[in-house]
Design a protein around this motif. Structure first.
Motif: not given
Length: 146
Positions: A126-130
Protein backbone atom coordinates in the motif's frame (compact mmCIF):
# COMPACT_ATOMS: atom_id res chain seq x y z
CA UNK A 1 15.39 1.86 -0.53
CA UNK A 2 18.53 2.08 1.65
CA UNK A 3 16.63 2.53 4.92
CA UNK A 4 13.52 0.45 4.28
CA UNK A 5 11.27 0.85 7.34
CA UNK A 6 9.31 -2.33 6.58
CA UNK A 7 12.55 -4.34 6.46
CA UNK A 8 13.72 -2.66 9.68
CA UNK A 9 10.50 -3.68 11.45
CA UNK A 10 10.92 -7.24 10.17
CA UNK A 11 14.54 -7.32 11.38
CA UNK A 12 13.38 -6.27 14.85
CA UNK A 13 10.96 -9.20 14.78
CA UNK A 14 13.91 -11.54 14.18
CA UNK A 15 15.80 -10.05 17.13
CA UNK A 16 12.71 -10.40 19.34
CA UNK A 17 12.34 -14.05 18.39
CA UNK A 18 16.01 -14.81 19.09
CA UNK A 19 15.92 -13.14 22.50
CA UNK A 20 12.69 -14.80 23.56
CA UNK A 21 14.23 -18.13 22.56
CA UNK A 22 17.24 -17.54 24.83
CA UNK A 23 14.99 -16.42 27.68
CA UNK A 24 12.74 -19.43 27.26
CA UNK A 25 15.76 -21.75 27.35
CA UNK A 26 16.45 -20.57 30.91
CA UNK A 27 19.52 -18.55 29.99
CA UNK A 28 19.63 -15.84 32.68
CA UNK A 29 21.81 -13.57 30.55
CA UNK A 30 19.40 -14.08 27.65
CA UNK A 31 16.48 -13.29 29.94
CA UNK A 32 18.13 -10.07 31.15
CA UNK A 33 19.02 -9.06 27.59
CA UNK A 34 15.49 -9.85 26.45
CA UNK A 35 13.92 -7.77 29.22
CA UNK A 36 16.23 -4.86 28.42
CA UNK A 37 15.49 -5.18 24.72
CA UNK A 38 11.72 -5.27 25.26
CA UNK A 39 11.92 -2.27 27.60
CA UNK A 40 13.75 -0.15 25.03
CA UNK A 41 14.04 -1.30 21.41
CA UNK A 42 10.73 -3.16 21.33
CA UNK A 43 9.01 -0.14 22.89
CA UNK A 44 10.40 2.04 20.07
CA UNK A 45 9.36 -0.62 17.58
CA UNK A 46 5.79 -0.45 18.85
CA UNK A 47 5.89 3.35 18.66
CA UNK A 48 7.16 3.10 15.08
CA UNK A 49 4.24 0.90 14.17
CA UNK A 50 1.54 2.79 16.06
CA UNK A 51 2.66 6.35 15.32
CA UNK A 52 4.07 6.00 11.82
CA UNK A 53 2.84 2.86 10.10
CA UNK A 54 -0.64 2.14 11.44
CA UNK A 55 -2.07 5.62 10.69
CA UNK A 56 -0.96 5.33 7.07
CA UNK A 57 -2.67 1.94 6.72
CA UNK A 58 -5.98 2.94 8.33
CA UNK A 59 -7.24 4.10 4.95
CA UNK A 60 -7.97 0.45 4.22
CA UNK A 61 -11.04 -0.28 6.35
CA UNK A 62 -10.29 -3.99 6.12
CA UNK A 63 -7.04 -3.47 8.04
CA UNK A 64 -8.55 -1.49 10.94
CA UNK A 65 -9.44 -4.56 13.05
CA UNK A 66 -5.93 -5.93 12.53
CA UNK A 67 -4.30 -2.62 13.48
CA UNK A 68 -6.48 -2.23 16.57
CA UNK A 69 -5.75 -5.80 17.63
CA UNK A 70 -2.00 -5.38 17.17
CA UNK A 71 -1.99 -2.16 19.22
CA UNK A 72 -3.88 -3.96 21.99
CA UNK A 73 -1.35 -6.79 21.88
CA UNK A 74 1.47 -4.24 22.31
CA UNK A 75 -0.10 -3.24 25.66
CA UNK A 76 -0.41 -6.90 26.63
CA UNK A 77 3.28 -7.45 25.83
CA UNK A 78 4.32 -4.54 28.03
CA UNK A 79 2.21 -5.83 30.93
CA UNK A 80 3.70 -9.32 30.55
CA UNK A 81 7.24 -7.88 30.39
CA UNK A 82 6.66 -5.94 33.61
CA UNK A 83 5.33 -9.08 35.28
CA UNK A 84 8.48 -11.02 34.38
CA UNK A 85 10.68 -8.13 35.48
CA UNK A 86 8.94 -7.99 38.86
CA UNK A 87 9.32 -11.75 39.33
CA UNK A 88 13.03 -11.56 38.48
CA UNK A 89 13.65 -8.48 40.64
CA UNK A 90 11.84 -10.10 43.53
CA UNK A 91 13.90 -13.27 43.14
CA UNK A 92 10.71 -15.04 42.19
CA UNK A 93 10.25 -18.76 42.01
CA UNK A 94 12.12 -20.18 39.01
CA UNK A 95 9.02 -22.09 37.91
CA UNK A 96 6.87 -18.95 38.09
CA UNK A 97 9.44 -17.03 36.04
CA UNK A 98 9.64 -19.87 33.49
CA UNK A 99 5.84 -20.02 33.18
CA UNK A 100 5.61 -16.24 32.76
CA UNK A 101 8.40 -16.25 30.14
CA UNK A 102 6.68 -19.09 28.27
CA UNK A 103 3.38 -17.16 28.16
CA UNK A 104 5.17 -14.01 27.04
CA UNK A 105 7.18 -15.88 24.39
CA UNK A 106 4.02 -17.43 22.96
CA UNK A 107 2.31 -14.03 22.85
CA UNK A 108 5.27 -12.47 21.04
CA UNK A 109 5.65 -15.41 18.62
CA UNK A 110 1.99 -15.25 17.59
CA UNK A 111 2.14 -11.46 17.28
CA UNK A 112 5.26 -11.53 15.09
CA UNK A 113 3.74 -14.19 12.86
CA UNK A 114 0.61 -12.07 12.41
CA UNK A 115 2.61 -8.94 11.61
CA UNK A 116 4.91 -10.80 9.20
CA UNK A 117 1.96 -12.50 7.49
CA UNK A 118 -0.49 -9.57 7.35
CA UNK A 119 0.87 -6.19 8.43
CA UNK A 120 4.23 -5.96 6.68
CA UNK A 121 2.96 -7.26 3.31
CA UNK A 122 0.08 -4.74 3.49
CA UNK A 123 2.56 -1.94 4.13
CA UNK A 124 4.74 -2.99 1.21
CA UNK A 125 1.69 -3.24 -1.04
CA UNK A 126 0.00 0.00 0.00
CA UNK A 127 2.78 2.51 0.72
CA UNK A 128 4.70 4.26 -2.03
CA UNK A 129 8.40 5.17 -1.86
CA UNK A 130 7.77 8.72 -0.59
CA UNK A 131 5.52 7.47 2.21
CA UNK A 132 8.04 4.78 3.17
CA UNK A 133 10.77 7.43 3.30
CA UNK A 134 8.58 9.57 5.58
CA UNK A 135 8.06 6.57 7.86
CA UNK A 136 11.82 5.89 7.85
CA UNK A 137 12.56 9.51 8.76
CA UNK A 138 10.09 9.39 11.66
CA UNK A 139 11.73 6.18 12.87
CA UNK A 140 15.18 7.78 12.65
CA UNK A 141 13.85 10.75 14.61
CA UNK A 142 12.71 8.47 17.44
CA UNK A 143 16.18 7.05 17.64
CA UNK A 144 17.70 10.53 17.76
CA UNK A 145 15.32 11.41 20.59
CA UNK A 146 13.06 13.74 18.61
Amino acid sequence: MPDDPVARLGNTHRRMAALEGAARAGDRQGLDMGLDFFASAAKRHHEDEEASLFPRLRGDAGLVPLLDGLASEHRDHEAARREIEELVRGNGDVQAIAASVARFAEMVRAHIEKEDRELLPAAERMLDAATLEAVAEEMRGRRRGR
